[in-house]
Motif scaffolding. Structure first.
Motif, PDB file in Angstrom:
ATOM      1  N   MET A 329       0.804  -1.211   0.000  1.00  0.00           N
ATOM      2  CA  MET A 329       0.000   0.000   0.000  1.00  0.00           C
ATOM      3  C   MET A 329       0.846   1.274   0.000  1.00  0.00           C
ATOM      4  O   MET A 329       0.378   2.331   0.425  1.00  0.00           O
ATOM      5  CB  MET A 329      -0.937  -0.014   1.205  1.00  0.00           C
ATOM      6  CG  MET A 329      -2.028  -1.074   1.112  1.00  0.00           C
ATOM      7  SD  MET A 329      -3.141  -0.793  -0.291  1.00  0.00           S
ATOM      8  CE  MET A 329      -3.975   0.694   0.267  1.00  0.00           C
ATOM      9  N   THR A 330       2.082   1.207  -0.485  1.00  0.00           N
ATOM     10  CA  THR A 330       2.930   2.399  -0.531  1.00  0.00           C
ATOM     11  C   THR A 330       3.188   2.806  -1.984  1.00  0.00           C
ATOM     12  O   THR A 330       3.425   1.949  -2.845  1.00  0.00           O
ATOM     13  CB  THR A 330       4.274   2.155   0.164  1.00  0.00           C
ATOM     14  OG1 THR A 330       4.996   1.123  -0.544  1.00  0.00           O
ATOM     15  CG2 THR A 330       4.069   1.724   1.604  1.00  0.00           C
ATOM     16  N   LEU A 331       3.152   4.103  -2.241  1.00  0.00           N
ATOM     17  CA  LEU A 331       3.491   4.586  -3.580  1.00  0.00           C
ATOM     18  C   LEU A 331       4.941   4.272  -3.919  1.00  0.00           C
ATOM     19  O   LEU A 331       5.261   3.912  -5.058  1.00  0.00           O
ATOM     20  CB  LEU A 331       3.256   6.096  -3.672  1.00  0.00           C
ATOM     21  CG  LEU A 331       1.837   6.617  -3.427  1.00  0.00           C
ATOM     22  CD1 LEU A 331       1.781   8.118  -3.704  1.00  0.00           C
ATOM     23  CD2 LEU A 331       0.823   5.884  -4.283  1.00  0.00           C
ATOM     24  N   SER A 332       5.821   4.381  -2.937  1.00  0.00           N
ATOM     25  CA  SER A 332       7.237   4.109  -3.181  1.00  0.00           C
ATOM     26  C   SER A 332       7.455   2.667  -3.603  1.00  0.00           C
ATOM     27  O   SER A 332       8.340   2.372  -4.423  1.00  0.00           O
ATOM     28  CB  SER A 332       8.059   4.420  -1.926  1.00  0.00           C
ATOM     29  OG  SER A 332       7.605   3.653  -0.819  1.00  0.00           O
ATOM     30  N   GLY A 333       6.661   1.765  -3.057  1.00  0.00           N
ATOM     31  CA  GLY A 333       6.787   0.356  -3.401  1.00  0.00           C
ATOM     32  C   GLY A 333       6.402   0.050  -4.832  1.00  0.00           C
ATOM     33  O   GLY A 333       6.700  -1.038  -5.341  1.00  0.00           O
ATOM     34  N   HIS A 334       5.740   0.998  -5.491  1.00  0.00           N
ATOM     35  CA  HIS A 334       5.331   0.804  -6.888  1.00  0.00           C
ATOM     36  C   HIS A 334       6.066   1.755  -7.836  1.00  0.00           C
ATOM     37  O   HIS A 334       5.603   2.001  -8.956  1.00  0.00           O
ATOM     38  CB  HIS A 334       3.812   0.979  -7.006  1.00  0.00           C
ATOM     39  CG  HIS A 334       3.052  -0.052  -6.236  1.00  0.00           C
ATOM     40  ND1 HIS A 334       2.853  -1.343  -6.698  1.00  0.00           N
ATOM     41  CD2 HIS A 334       2.477  -0.008  -5.003  1.00  0.00           C
ATOM     42  CE1 HIS A 334       2.163  -2.032  -5.795  1.00  0.00           C
ATOM     43  NE2 HIS A 334       1.929  -1.252  -4.766  1.00  0.00           N
TER      44      HIS A 334
END
Length: 375
Positions: A329-334
């Motif tokens: 659920m993290t933008l950084s993870g995508h």
């Protein structure tokens, strides 16, 4: 929320829902003496066109996950080359949106720029059938279609009753092949459609019933479908939730959640359903105190209790539901870069057709704070 406030709804001429309904397509086409069909599909579903049971129709599938004007022109060229008298959208929301636009423009001199906005599309001169293969967008029942401008990266939206299908077939069997992560993301997209319509300034009692049922169906069946993709009851429950979400979109439409999620797709190619999932807990929390009673019902449907005056409590309930689906659920993870958040906030804030109906007025700084919280 006055019961006597005017509202107009459009629905497909015929909707067939349930396992095995796909087998009725060929008979329906024969009864209408359809000569030539163009199927608009994504690359994966193009490999299983045989499931339609209509021989070897012309197929257009060379489309991006977020189709743009170049994809539209190529699809129109394919449709005109085979002189299609019926268009089938077979896939997720992108394929079905593209099919709508192809159907209204196929025998017209107009282009996409001529039909952006409400009620500008010409009357359809060809048939239109929609067959969803995911349970997310609800595009099969909606009056809107979106396409990306490759230069500005903005979504161009057309809305017209002429884009309502003659036949919709919702066969949950088609969604069994959807992987768990995609099932989760598209399910949250359906949830977002229902939630944003339910809490919109344009919310209406006629639509609230569909919206709340859709929210409850996602809360009940999405975790089950992610755990066991062969569970046809869960698949059917999500297909119905997506349909209800589509019903909500026509007369009411989405608000901040979709406006804030769009730059994730257009700028960073994050699939639409996943983009909505990443933003959902944050916009729900931001709006909570403005629509407290409805927010409390939404949290209950998602398996939690939260004081709607507490943004943190509401965000925690929604985020826990999404994390329970094994979504990062993290933008950084995508792969979203931190240095792009301000540009995304500026772009999202400009989507007034959605933000003007959000229950709470969100400034560009507010939207940046949502991105930072999701980062």
């Amino acid at each position: 929320m006055r019961l006597d406030r005017p509202l107009e709804m459009f629905r497909p001429t015929t909707t067939r829902f349930g396992t095995g309904q796909l087998t009725t397509l060929s008979e329906w086409l024969e009864a209408r003496r359809v000569r030539t069909v163009l199927v608009v599909s994504d690359p994966f579903n193009a490999t299983r066109i045989d499931r339609l049971g209509i021989g070897a129709p012309a197929v257009f599938s060379d489309m991006a996950a977020e189709p743009d004007l170049n994809d539209l022109q190529a699809a129109l060229t394919a449709a005109r080359a085979c002189d299609a008298d019926l268009v089938i959208g077979f896939g997720g929301g992108s394929a079905m949106d593209l099919a709508k636009i192809v159907a209204v423009l196929l025998r017209s001199e107009k282009g996409m720029a001529d039909i952006v906005g409400p009620n500008r599309a010409p009357a359809r001169e060809v048939g239109l059938v929609q067959i969803p293969t995911t349970a997310g967008t609800g595009s099969e029942v909606g009056t809107r279609a979106l396409i990306t401008d490759p230069l500005s990266l903005n979504k161009m939206a057309a809305e017209s009753p002429h884009m309502i299908a003659d036949l919709v077939i919702i066969d949950p069997e088609l969604t069994r092949s959807v992987p768990p992560a995609v099932t989760a993301a598209t399910g949250i997209d359906a949830l977002a459609h229902c939630v944003e319509s339910y809490t919109s300034k344009r919310a209406h009692p006629l639509i609230d019933g569909y919206a709340l049922q859709g929210i409850e169906l996602v809360g009940r069946y999405l975790p089950q479908a992610v755990r066991n993709g062969d569970d046809l009851e869960a698949r059917a429950g999500l297909s119905l939730a997506a349909f209800y979400g589509g019903v909500c979109l026509g007369p009411v439409n989405t608000t901040a959640g979709h406006a804030v999620s769009y730059p994730l797709g257009t700028r960073h190619k994050i699939p639409h359903g996943l983009a909505n999932a990443l933003i959902f807990p944050h916009t729900l929390a931001a709006n909570a105190s403005t629509v407290p009673e409805k927010t409390a019902r939404i949290c209950q449907a998602l398996g939690g209790e939260a004081d709607p005056t507490s943004e943190t409590a509401v965000r925690d309930v929604a985020a826990a539901f999404c994390r329970g689906l094994d979504l990062d659920m993290t933008l950084s993870g995508h792969g979203v870069p931190a240095n792009d958040l301000e540009t995304m906030a500026r772009e999202a804030h400009g989507i007034r057709r959605l933000l003007d109906f959000n229950p709470r007025d969100l400034s560009e700084r507010d939207i940046l704070a949502l991105y930072e919280a999701a980062y």
